[in-house]
Structures are given as C-alpha cells and as structure tokens.
Design a protein around this motif. Structure first.
Motif, mmCIF file in Angstrom:
data_model
loop_
_atom_site.group_PDB
_atom_site.id
_atom_site.type_symbol
_atom_site.label_atom_id
_atom_site.label_comp_id
_atom_site.label_asym_id
_atom_site.label_seq_id
_atom_site.Cartn_x
_atom_site.Cartn_y
_atom_site.Cartn_z
ATOM 1 N N LYS A 109 0.962 -1.242 -0.137
ATOM 2 C CA LYS A 109 0.131 0.031 0.072
ATOM 3 C C LYS A 109 0.849 1.418 0.077
ATOM 4 O O LYS A 109 0.620 2.125 -0.766
ATOM 5 N N ILE A 112 2.301 1.685 -3.505
ATOM 6 C CA ILE A 112 1.015 2.387 -4.503
ATOM 7 C C ILE A 112 0.904 3.687 -4.161
ATOM 8 O O ILE A 112 0.835 4.532 -5.004
ATOM 9 N N ASP A 121 -6.174 -0.332 -11.320
ATOM 10 C CA ASP A 121 -6.261 -1.542 -11.203
ATOM 11 C C ASP A 121 -7.671 -2.182 -11.775
ATOM 12 O O ASP A 121 -8.697 -1.883 -11.145
ATOM 13 N N THR A 241 -1.998 -6.659 -15.150
ATOM 14 C CA THR A 241 -1.825 -6.326 -13.259
ATOM 15 C C THR A 241 -0.524 -5.910 -12.843
ATOM 16 O O THR A 241 0.493 -6.650 -13.402
ATOM 17 N N ASN A 244 2.761 -4.150 -7.672
ATOM 18 C CA ASN A 244 2.312 -3.639 -6.449
ATOM 19 C C ASN A 244 0.988 -3.980 -6.123
ATOM 20 O O ASN A 244 0.360 -4.306 -4.886
ATOM 21 N N HIS A 245 -0.032 -3.820 -7.050
ATOM 22 C CA HIS A 245 -1.509 -4.134 -6.993
ATOM 23 C C HIS A 245 -1.586 -5.407 -6.560
ATOM 24 O O HIS A 245 -2.336 -5.667 -5.701
ATOM 25 N N ASN A 249 -3.479 -6.686 -2.942
ATOM 26 C CA ASN A 249 -4.739 -7.510 -3.275
ATOM 27 C C ASN A 249 -4.542 -9.120 -2.651
ATOM 28 O O ASN A 249 -5.508 -9.479 -1.924
#
Length: 276
Positions: A109, A112, A121, A241, A244-245, A249
């Motif tokens: 987080k 990002i 994303d 994707t 980092n995302h 997630n």
C-alpha cells in the motif's frame, strides 16, 4: 459566388500544413524554457544511470532481505520455547503467516501510495481471492515444513519452483516456453540434486535421511506455488496487473481468509473446552 470558394480553401490547407510542424516543434521547445533543457538532458542521463543500477541494487536487496528473513524464520520456527518439562516447539504457523501477510499488504500500500498511484487496477477481485488461496497454502506449508527440515533444505526445495510453474503453464495456460528456459530449469534441478546427494557410507544407519513429513509439505508448497504462478501470469496477460497491486490485493485476501479461519478454529476450540 462560385469563383470565391477556391481562394479560401487554399489558405485553409496551408494552415493545416503549417500546424503540423508546430505540433512537432512544440514539445521540443517546451523543455527548452528556463532550465528545462538541462533538466531534460540531465533527467535522461539520471534515468539511464538509475536503470543501470537497478539490477545490482535489486539483486543486493533480495539477497540481504532473504538472508535476514531466513535467519529470523528458522529462529522462530525451529526454536525451543519454555524451560524444562514445559519446553515446547513452535506450533503457530498460521499466526506467523497472518503477520507476514499484514506487513506485506501495508508495504504494498505504501508503494502504491508514493510510487504507483496513477495506475488503475482493473483486475477482478475473484482472481485475487483464488490466487490468495494457493499463495496462502504455499506459505503455510513452507513455514510448517521448517518444523521438520532445516532452512537450507527448504530453500533448496523451493528453488525447484520453476518446475511446477512451467508444467502448469504448459498444461493449463497452453504456454510455450523457449528452449533456454527449459535448460535453465534443468540446470537448477541438476544443481539441487548434486547438492542434496549424499553417497552411502559405512557409518550409522541413523544418519541416513528419509523422505518424511517435511518433504511432503515442501512438495505441497511447490505445487501451490505453481498454481499461484499460473494465476499471476493470467492476470498479467489479460489485465496487465502491476506487481504492487497484486501484492496488496493477494495479501489482503490472504489476511481475510486467515482471520476468518483463525476465528473459526478458536470458536471450535472454545466449544470443545465448554464440552469438556
């Protein structure tokens, strides 16, 4: 009135022709204002310099972080807790993985927020949830295996991760890998086999290593790692994707699943205590 139409059309075309070079020259002259030229050329040099340093810095970071991570992980999982008759082994692999997932999610987080805030994303949440299940199972199996095998053995077992990833990629995703990747995997397997090979000696039979519960957990972890790699490749191919995302997630879903599982286990243990 008819002869009056051709004259205006000619300057209109001339204006269109003149606008195209203006559009091309616009971006060139914009950086030139003030200190923009120096910053532009300097920025390009700095960017190129950082690109050259990125690989060795990443390699050094991975080596140092994994080295310290391995020392801490083996100290926690193979340590003895308590004294005398109350001494016990580590039995809280789920709690350890839960803490790791929480820290990974917080770190992703922050990445990002400060470095990747522009990218949007569009990956489906159910894909993250499915990927987190295999990711979670691989981490729990790997940490649980450390109760039966030492950390170098675990690392050697996990170094065979490209094998299930490539097998599932070929069978599930119908991917085609170049011959160089197959050769690299073959070299990895050969190196692991040579390192693990111990010729039989005339010594005690108790020193011989037997394939046991720890190795089975490592095999399960490798299989789940292969499923994780296949699902991540699918997300990168169809949704572009970002790393980092994906890290954020997947770890969030893993934290959710682990938290729910821990609450269920605690509830079942509470009911057992009440019945007793």
């Amino acid at each position: 009135m008819r002869p009056s139409f051709p004259p205006p059309s000619v300057p209109v075309r001339d204006e269109c022709v003149e606008l195209s070079p203006l559009r091309v020259s616009g971006p060139e002259t914009t950086p030139g204002s003030g200190m923009g030229v120096t910053g532009g050329s300097g920025g390009g040099g700095i960017c190129f310099f950082s690109e050259r340093l990125r690989l060795p810095l990443c390699c050094l970071g991975v080596f140092v972080c994994y080295f310290w991570y391995g020392v801490l992980q083996e100290t926690i999982t193979r340590g003895k807790y308590g004294e005398g008759a109350k001494q016990e082994k580590f039995r809280y692999a789920l709690s350890l993985v839960f803490i790791q997932c929480v820290i990974n999610a917080i770190f992703a987080k922050l990445l990002i927020q400060f470095f990747d805030a522009v990218k949007v994303d569009r990956t489906r949440n159910w894909l993250y949830a499915a990927c987190s299940l295999s990711y979670l199972g691989a981490m729990v199996s790997s940490n649980s295996a450390l109760q039966f095998v030492n950390y170098p053995t675990q690392v050697l077992g996990k170094s065979c991760k490209p094998i299930p990833v490539m097998l599932l990629g070929v069978t599930v995703l119908r991917k085609k890998y170049p011959l160089s990747k197959y050769l690299c995997v073959l070299l990895i397997v050969t190196g692991v086999a040579l390192f693990m090979y111990k010729p039989k000696s005339g010594g005690s039979v108790g020193d011989e290593h037997v394939f046991g519960y720890g190795e089975l957990l490592l095999l399960l972890s490798l299989t789940l790692d292969g499923l994780t790699g296949v699902s991540q490749d699918h997300m990168r191919a169809y949704y572009q994707t970002g790393s980092n995302h994906m890290m954020l997630n997947v770890n969030l879903w893993s934290t959710l699943f682990l938290g729910a599982g821990k609450n269920i286990l605690l509830g079942l243990q509470g009911k057992k205590i009440m019945l007793i």
